[in-house]
Design an enzyme around this catalytic site. Sequence first.
Site, PDB file in Angstrom:
ATOM      1  N   GLU A 113      89.579  30.222  26.393  1.00 18.23           N
ATOM      2  CA  GLU A 113      88.216  30.124  26.929  1.00 18.23           C
ATOM      3  C   GLU A 113      87.901  28.687  27.353  1.00 18.23           C
ATOM      4  OE1 GLU A 113      86.084  33.694  24.379  1.00 18.23           O
ATOM      5  OE2 GLU A 113      86.706  31.868  23.350  1.00 18.23           O
ATOM      6  N   GLU A 133      91.448  37.939  19.153  1.00 13.31           N
ATOM      7  CA  GLU A 133      90.324  38.059  18.226  1.00 13.31           C
ATOM      8  C   GLU A 133      90.275  39.400  17.492  1.00 13.31           C
ATOM      9  OE1 GLU A 133      89.006  34.885  21.170  1.00 13.31           O
ATOM     10  OE2 GLU A 133      90.167  36.749  21.227  1.00 13.31           O
TER      11      GLU A 133
END
Length: 255
Positions: A113, A133
Amino acid sequence: MGVIHLIRHGRLAELRLDNPAKLNCLTPAMLSDLARHCDEIDGDAGCLGVVVTAEGERAFCTGADITAWADLSPADFARQWVRGGHRIFDRLARLSKPTVAALTGPAFGGGLELAAACDIRVMVPAASLALPEAGVGIVPGWSGTQRLMRLLPEPVVKEMALFGRRLSAERALALGFVAEVAGDARGAAFAIAGRLEAMSPRAVEVAKYMIHAAAGEDGAAMVEALGSGMIGASADKAEGVAAFRAKRKPEFPGE
């Protein structure tokens, strides 16, 4: 604890992640560093561009430090960690200076990210990208399901976020997510950033605003910034300010 250094190389700035013992995972202190450095860079008219790098070759960044958020309440996790980190990554994405990320190793989760918040990316052949995640019971929180959807095809983001598949450097290049695959990613990133020396800083800044407006990256602010820049150079603006200071009625020339 980790730190992000701001290092000057003439008219280029380097933001270097320094937490190699933990594969450069991001801590609260590092996020604070990033926000502070972005403010300093944006206020520096002499800075032409930014290269984001990381210490060591084991990883660019493997995401957020789990120990920093594992014991947070659901409300604090959402408010402090996710929203706070998202705000700081947005700050990086919306810098007025062009940014190049040098992925010298894997970029996972928050590391991916972070790279996605830069304008372009360079990657070493052995590096890979991932959104792991779901494997620890959470979801991407710093734009992994939002900004990445503008940079990669939907099925590819789903591969990573839903199935845990990794994206190779070769495939990332073919998809246009990285600009170049090079053995010396840091050197290649600085070579690209060095081209800014031959460009008009103001033209580059405005072009970045225009592209971001088209891509939906804070489009409202980008449109208003462009409009304000244009009106700021007008005779009407100069007359308006002069009239205000002289406490008289303005006589706008319409120019």
